[in-house]
Design a protein around this motif. Structure first.
Motif, mmCIF file in Angstrom:
data_model
loop_
_atom_site.group_PDB
_atom_site.id
_atom_site.type_symbol
_atom_site.label_atom_id
_atom_site.label_comp_id
_atom_site.label_asym_id
_atom_site.label_seq_id
_atom_site.Cartn_x
_atom_site.Cartn_y
_atom_site.Cartn_z
ATOM 1 N N GLY A 124 -25.802 30.202 10.633
ATOM 2 C CA GLY A 124 -24.932 30.912 9.690
ATOM 3 C C GLY A 124 -24.102 29.928 8.900
ATOM 4 N N PHE A 125 -23.576 28.915 9.594
ATOM 5 C CA PHE A 125 -22.762 27.892 8.957
ATOM 6 C C PHE A 125 -23.566 27.182 7.866
ATOM 7 C CE2 PHE A 125 -21.351 23.508 8.649
ATOM 8 C CZ PHE A 125 -19.995 23.656 8.472
ATOM 9 N N LEU A 147 -29.931 36.471 11.016
ATOM 10 C CA LEU A 147 -29.463 35.118 10.725
ATOM 11 C C LEU A 147 -30.578 34.082 10.791
ATOM 12 C CD1 LEU A 147 -26.039 34.680 12.479
ATOM 13 C CD2 LEU A 147 -26.608 34.039 10.159
ATOM 14 N N TYR A 191 -21.141 35.235 4.149
ATOM 15 C CA TYR A 191 -21.158 34.086 5.064
ATOM 16 C C TYR A 191 -19.992 33.141 4.858
ATOM 17 C CZ TYR A 191 -25.913 34.870 6.813
ATOM 18 O OH TYR A 191 -27.017 35.370 7.433
ATOM 19 N N VAL A 243 -20.528 36.198 15.450
ATOM 20 C CA VAL A 243 -21.888 35.900 14.979
ATOM 21 C C VAL A 243 -22.601 37.200 14.587
ATOM 22 C CG1 VAL A 243 -24.136 34.979 15.654
ATOM 23 C CG2 VAL A 243 -22.071 33.753 16.274
ATOM 24 N N PHE A 283 -26.618 31.904 20.675
ATOM 25 C CA PHE A 283 -25.592 32.261 19.698
ATOM 26 C C PHE A 283 -24.940 31.017 19.098
ATOM 27 C CE2 PHE A 283 -26.110 36.403 21.503
ATOM 28 C CZ PHE A 283 -25.888 37.241 20.428
ATOM 29 N N PHE A 285 -27.252 30.423 16.388
ATOM 30 C CA PHE A 285 -27.068 31.386 15.291
ATOM 31 C C PHE A 285 -25.838 31.017 14.478
ATOM 32 C CE2 PHE A 285 -28.942 34.711 18.402
ATOM 33 C CZ PHE A 285 -30.221 34.262 18.139
ATOM 34 N N PHE A 286 -24.780 30.622 15.207
ATOM 35 C CA PHE A 286 -23.544 30.225 14.550
ATOM 36 C C PHE A 286 -23.818 29.049 13.615
ATOM 37 C CE2 PHE A 286 -19.591 27.745 14.390
ATOM 38 C CZ PHE A 286 -18.668 28.733 14.087
ATOM 39 N N PHE A 341 -16.959 32.380 7.458
ATOM 40 C CA PHE A 341 -16.750 31.100 8.141
ATOM 41 C C PHE A 341 -15.397 30.506 7.780
ATOM 42 C CE2 PHE A 341 -21.187 31.321 9.280
ATOM 43 C CZ PHE A 341 -21.189 30.712 10.512
ATOM 44 N N ARG A 373 -26.197 28.283 6.307
ATOM 45 C CA ARG A 373 -26.448 29.204 5.204
ATOM 46 C C ARG A 373 -25.205 29.374 4.333
ATOM 47 N NH1 ARG A 373 -31.497 31.942 6.490
ATOM 48 N NH2 ARG A 373 -32.013 30.634 8.261
#
Lengths: 452, 452
Positions: B367-368, B258, A194, A186, B360, B363-364, A198, B370
């Protein structure tokens, strides 16, 4: 799997370096593409070390007059035998040596697949990411191999002061390791990348799922008894070779679009050969304690032992022929029953899986290679490609054997339950004994003449 | 996670249909793109049902004078309370009701993620594939939930003739189900769509890994004792709300790139509140057997019971204050020890995880979202987005609690070992008893005055 591929001879190292430099330059130019996250097959196809027929100078000159088809056949044949002898040598060294080999092969397979992912999704500018992948490999191996060690050698670990906390808190330590990697992932997220990150995260985890979990099952199979790995592995090899031979000499009718070189003749010839081979090999191996005994820590002798009281699967049992056949036997005066080791009969199920479902592991791998437009997973074994090209079916087979063994063979093991009880604190052991005593008395299985 | 998002009101259904048709038309035109397998964010962003503030007419008109920021705040607040009351009602219904809810939430989460995958990689022309994904969900649930049922209610299953083979051959049946799906996948491979199919195969498996395995851990936590789920879930919710409140009123310093709306003030305020809240809630819950007792099948009473002898974690224990504090207490005449339920102290570790590592998970998920250019996983809960938007941190937390529980709380359970022994054939039970007897005599834990 049994395929004949036409390959052009290519010299490996200098070309690879050159291509890497070119690809790196291209990558820095095409930042735009990177953001979109479109896979780049060209890079993968060019850079990935592909299988070649190039071996040694001497072998090359000896084979130079052959047609490519025969040349490939000979090189493939030679390295098949090299692998078979290597395999035999490991058998000689024993189950723990095989565990080490499985471990090394697993790392190599992981390396091959991760390399493809990194090339396809161009992760040159994410060096941190490659480190993370290897870290996840480490963390998941720590977990899975640790679980096996604790399951099979728990009593030994619990005796050593230094190792006891590792056994007790193994899951917590593994989880902490994994979470550290997850947090690292992360934190390593970079806005521009990104999608790529992923995608590679998923790629790493699917690889771990396929490679690490299944190789962990292989290790458990080895510890349950050498024969549970040797027979299935040999079956896949036999099916591979025989399907190839039958296909090579008699192949006419195509079998599946994914692997155009596969034929029904090869498939059927392979299956029949595998069943016969499996029966013969099982019957031979089942004679030796070396192959049938599980690897255990012997509490009394205080060393790792392979002596055992044979499990029922490895003891001769009497079987009746089916009703109609029995009537016939009676008529002509033949015996109506036969004696056989149950394992030999179980080998038929394994042979059928190895030859019917096993190839799907290969089809899956073929499809994967076609999806990412690569010919082989690597160039580790001349004439064969990468390790993954050889082990595609072994993983699925190992899982089958593991499940088959734990469903049909492994009876809840009193010996292992006993080990678990002996790992309890002393007063719990006595408490346990008394509870068991009372329950058995209540069930009428024991007379109430015992007192502690 | 605690984020304020500006959302435009949009009416859902008709627009979605229209877009789907447009996207389908576009897809059939751009076959070329499909082959490359480039992800299509536009399609996903447009078609995926996104969270809206649209609720009911009455609520809308009541809120129409508020600024969007306050409006969002109010709607979010209302639905937070709706969820809290729903949660309370499930607590009232008991642990088995919660298992059912977890199961339903898991299916919804899977649906949300698979929908994103199918939209991003445009799988309109692969209807078979969507079926396969659901099939894999079914097969993996069959395996994992089956394992839990067998672990906790094995004795009950082994008593019912009809269910016994399911318990005995559970792994084999699960593996066969999975292999059927795997073979189905290989057979469904279409040359033009290889890359897309392998990508979605990976997507499905990563989703299964995240959703199914972890929700299975939640189920196990529930069965170990209601408190092992209620406290952690409440902690995450508390941390979420308090981090949001502190951030909303005092937030100044940004925390992580993030999630730009997250601040250090929210993070620290959330953490402190969570620890205090966790202590209070644990202390309250630990008083009731309803919360601390595991759900077990009671062999004697022949029903599923939640009566128990409390495990040490739920019994008052005496603790010493640290050395220096003790000296001070001695000086001023205060007691040097205190009595507390160990669980209340364990709650501190859980609070720290919930507020430090828990985010987190969020956040993960951010991020996913995004990476795939979506704002929410779905539109299930007004003001909140999809179920996954709310449960992103719960999964990681559940895994932590499971590992923490099995490492530090769950002592190898004599009761469960006993159950395993009682599931053996009768003569093995007696044999087991005798072996245990001999071992304990050999270790000097038992006098040799017993005979069977």
């Amino acid at each position: 799997m049994a395929e004949v591929r036409q390959r052009t001879t290519q010299s490996s190292s200098p070309r690879r370096e050159e291509l890497k430099a070119a690809a790196a330059a291209q990558a820095s130019e095409s930042e735009e593409d990177d953001i979109i996250g479109q896979p780049n097959f060209q890079a993968a196809g060019d850079q990935l070390p592909q299988s070649s027929d190039k071996t040694t100078e001497a072998l090359d000159s000896a084979l130079k007059d052959l047609t490519p088809r025969w040349r490939n056949w000979v090189i493939r044949g030679i390295f098949t035998w090299v692998m078979i002898f290597g395999f035999a040598f490991i058998i000689y060294l024993g189950p723990l040596a095989l565990v080490v080999v499985v471990f090394m092969l697993q790392i190599k397979c992981f390396h091959e697949i991760i390399t493809i992912g990194c090339l396809v999704y161009r992760s040159y500018n994410l060096p941190w990411f490659r480190v993370l992948s290897w870290y996840f490999l480490f963390a998941s191996n720590f977990f899975f191999f640790g679980e096996s060690v604790i399951e099979y050698f728990g009593l030994l670990l619990s005796r050593t002061d230094f190792l006891r906390p590792f056994a007790t808190y193994h899951r917590f330590i593994s989880f902490s390791l994994y979470v550290a990697g997850f947090v690292g992932f992360v934190c390593s997220l970079v806005k521009k990348h990104y999608l790529k990150q992923f995608t590679l995260f998923g790629w790493t985890h699917v690889t771990l799922l396929i490679i690490v979990t299944q190789s962990h099952l292989i290790v458990q199979n080895i510890l349950e008894g050498f024969i549970w790995v040797l027979v299935p592995v040999s079956m896949i090899i036999c099916n591979d070779i025989m399907a190839y031979m039958f296909g090579f000499f008699f192949g006419k009718t195509p079998l599946i679009k994914l692997s155009p070189k596969k034929t029904w003749e090869g498939f059927i010839g392979g299956a029949v050969s595998t069943i016969l081979f499996g029966l013969a090999l099982s019957y031979y191996m089942v004679q030796y304690d070396y192959f049938v005994c599980p690897t255990r820590y012997d509490d009394e002798k205080d060393h790792i032992s392979m002596d055992c009281e044979r499990s029922p699967a490895f003891l001769l049992a009497e079987y009746n022929f089916p009703e109609t056949l029995r009537a016939f036997c009676k008529l002509v005066g033949l015996p109506q029953t036969f004696k056989m080791y149950p394992f030999v009969l179980h080998s038929i199920s394994m042979s059928i899986f190895a030859s019917v479902i096993g190839p799907f592991g290969g089809f899956f791998a073929s499809g994967f290679k076609r999806a990412f437009k690569i010919k082989d997973f690597g160039d580790t074994i001349p004439g064969h490609g990468g390790i993954m090209d050889r082990f595609d079916c072994q993983f699925l087979m190992a899982t089958f054997v593991h499940v088959y063994h734990s469903s049909f063979i492994k009876i809840p093991n009193p010996q292992k339950l006993l080990q678990n009880i002996l790992m309890l604190p002393a007063d719990d052991q006595v408490r346990m004994f008394n509870m068991l005593h009372d329950k058995l008395v209540a069930r009428g299985l024991l007379l109430n003449n015992t007192a502690t």
